[in-house]
Design an enzyme around this catalytic site. Structure first.
Site, PDB file in Angstrom:
ATOM      1  N   ASN A  93     -32.851  37.386  51.280  1.00 28.53           N
ATOM      2  CA  ASN A  93     -32.506  37.216  49.671  1.00 28.53           C
ATOM      3  C   ASN A  93     -32.073  35.845  49.127  1.00 28.53           C
ATOM      4  O   ASN A  93     -32.718  34.481  49.651  1.00 28.53           O
ATOM      5  CB  ASN A  93     -31.625  38.008  49.795  1.00 28.53           C
ATOM      6  CG  ASN A  93     -31.650  38.786  48.541  1.00 28.53           C
ATOM      7  OD1 ASN A  93     -31.892  38.484  47.087  1.00 28.53           O
ATOM      8  ND2 ASN A  93     -31.626  40.094  48.465  1.00 28.53           N
ATOM      9  N   HIS A 118     -35.264  34.223  50.927  1.00 27.08           N
ATOM     10  CA  HIS A 118     -35.983  34.701  52.199  1.00 27.08           C
ATOM     11  C   HIS A 118     -35.811  33.233  53.229  1.00 27.08           C
ATOM     12  O   HIS A 118     -36.790  33.320  54.415  1.00 27.08           O
ATOM     13  CB  HIS A 118     -37.170  35.225  51.935  1.00 27.08           C
ATOM     14  CG  HIS A 118     -36.587  36.495  51.231  1.00 27.08           C
ATOM     15  ND1 HIS A 118     -35.533  37.006  51.275  1.00 27.08           N
ATOM     16  CD2 HIS A 118     -37.795  37.103  51.020  1.00 27.08           C
ATOM     17  CE1 HIS A 118     -35.999  38.446  50.499  1.00 27.08           C
ATOM     18  NE2 HIS A 118     -36.939  38.469  50.642  1.00 27.08           N
ATOM     19  N   HIS A 194     -38.671  43.118  55.450  1.00 26.48           N
ATOM     20  CA  HIS A 194     -39.614  43.912  54.298  1.00 26.48           C
ATOM     21  C   HIS A 194     -40.991  44.485  54.617  1.00 26.48           C
ATOM     22  O   HIS A 194     -41.919  44.545  53.813  1.00 26.48           O
ATOM     23  CB  HIS A 194     -40.026  42.364  54.367  1.00 26.48           C
ATOM     24  CG  HIS A 194     -39.722  41.861  52.167  1.00 26.48           C
ATOM     25  ND1 HIS A 194     -41.075  42.659  51.531  1.00 26.48           N
ATOM     26  CD2 HIS A 194     -39.206  41.631  52.059  1.00 26.48           C
ATOM     27  CE1 HIS A 194     -39.880  42.537  50.517  1.00 26.48           C
ATOM     28  NE2 HIS A 194     -39.215  41.362  50.781  1.00 26.48           N
ATOM     29  N   GLU A 326     -34.266  47.523  52.682  1.00 17.89           N
ATOM     30  CA  GLU A 326     -33.992  46.204  53.241  1.00 17.89           C
ATOM     31  C   GLU A 326     -32.708  46.176  53.662  1.00 17.89           C
ATOM     32  O   GLU A 326     -31.690  45.162  52.966  1.00 17.89           O
ATOM     33  CB  GLU A 326     -34.309  45.259  52.595  1.00 17.89           C
ATOM     34  CG  GLU A 326     -35.427  45.182  52.373  1.00 17.89           C
ATOM     35  CD  GLU A 326     -36.152  43.628  51.078  1.00 17.89           C
ATOM     36  OE1 GLU A 326     -35.939  42.592  51.884  1.00 17.89           O
ATOM     37  OE2 GLU A 326     -36.266  44.670  50.150  1.00 17.89           O
TER      38      GLU A 326
END
Length: 361
Positions: A93, A118, A194, A326
């Site tokens: 994130n 990420h 993911h 996620e």
């Protein structure tokens, strides 16, 4: 004695050469399949990005389908635009401005524009992992992948050893276990898988008819840049309230992320420890997925930005063609002291993230 020593030198060198060749073989990019004894439940994984490439399960009539989006070739996964099924890190994130303070020192990361997403442009999803163990069949087939992240990789402090294990651990149950150990410096760690799920099958169209339930009474609102405001707000009275089973299509136009209609938000999962996080069901096929995990949050993303992507078998994936579940630490936790900490320290407790995907039909 001298003759024995001379004879031992070539053997020693041969062992080194064989070990080097074996290590090189493990570092090549390959595809690895795990299959149940019954044969109607299987997954494929590649060590490029520790990526989950396929999950094949039956529906209520026994018909098999692959329920994660992906590609036909490894080259397509290596393409920089690919995100399907990867393990993202060192921090999944967003991190606002690519900057945070740790133990009084300002850490500046390699930014993607105004943030880091990420783990940066070369996160854990953009590297080759080493295959440590691979047992393709039997009662509980599994594969363990390893990656060593070096100090200052993408700007993150300290060396980090990371392991990911995928395992078929029961009838129609897939576990994903992630562990990371800080070796030299304190560092944030937040890994996430993911995978893009479509329980009707990866090329069956959108997921707006699928029914979701999220076991979270709070969420973390974001600003226009998708950065959490720091508030942990109740979902009650908002379109984000998914505590009761809810058809995704009934809410998709009521929520948005970065200006696009659809879910793209972190939920603060109720309870602690390993617990049920979410349920997803496709009424048309009868398939259902129950997700269990031990993380404080879960990002729900409905593929809002997915558009005209050519996937497996020539299928074209469009907007809302999948849903991502996620489990994770809260986004930008390093800049919000009130969020659960994601800092891992040498000699301290290792990072651990366990997930269990239970399928039924």
């Amino acid at each position: 004695m001298a003759r024995a020593a001379l004879l031992s030198i070539p053997l020693f060198l041969l062992c080194l050469a064989l070990a080097s060749r074996a290590d090189a073989a493990r570092k090549t990019v390959g595809v690895y399949e795990l299959k149940s004894k019954k044969g109607d439940f299987s997954i494929k994984v590649t060590n490029w990005g520790a990526t989950l490439m396929s999950v094949i399960v039956p529906d209520s009539k026994g018909n098999l389908a692959d329920v994660v989006l992906g590609y036909d070739t490894l080259a397509q996964y290596v393409d920089p635009s690919s995100a399907f099924g990867t393990v993202v890190g060192r921090v999944a994130n967003r991190i606002a401005n690519g900057t945070f303070v740790l133990d009084g020192k300002t850490i500046r990361l390699n930014k993607d524009g105004t943030t880091v997403l990420h783990g940066g442009h070369r996160g854990f999803n953009r590297v080759i992992w080493t295959v440590k163990e691979y047992v393709p069949g039997g009662d509980s087939p599994y594969i363990t992948l390893y990656y060593h992240s070096f100090d200052r990789e993408q700007g993150f402090p300290g060396d980090l050893d990371v392991y990911v294990t995928y395992q078929l651990c029961g009838p129609y149950e897939l576990s994903a276990r992630m562990n990371a150990t800080a070796l030299s410096k304190a560092t944030p760690v937040n890994l996430a898988n993911h995978a893009y799920w479509n329980l009707g099958g990866h090329g069956s169209g959108d997921v707006l008819g699928e029914v979701i339930q999220v076991f979270a009474s709070r969420y973390t609102p974001v600003d226009g840049s998708m950065i959490p405001t720091g508030e942990v707000a109740p979902v009650s009275g908002t379109p984000y309230d998914l505590r009761a089973p809810t058809r995704l299509g009934s809410r998709i136009g009521l929520v948005s992320g970065a200006g696009m209609a659809g879910f793209d938000i972190n939920y603060a999962v109720d309870g602690e420890g390993f617990r049920r996080v979410a349920c997803l069901r496709d009424p048309a096929s009868g398939r259902a997925l129950e997700l269990w995990a031990d993380q404080p949050g879960m990002q729900l993303y409905t593929s809002n930005w997915l558009s005209n992507v050519k996937g497996k078998g020539g299928k074209v994936y469009g907007q809302y063609g999948a849903v991502c579940l996620e489990t994770q630490h809260y986004p930008d936790a390093v800049n919000h002291p009130n969020f659960p900490s994601e800092i891992v320290r040498p000699g301290g407790m290792a990072y651990k993230h366990d997930m269990l995907f239970k399928f039924s039909f």
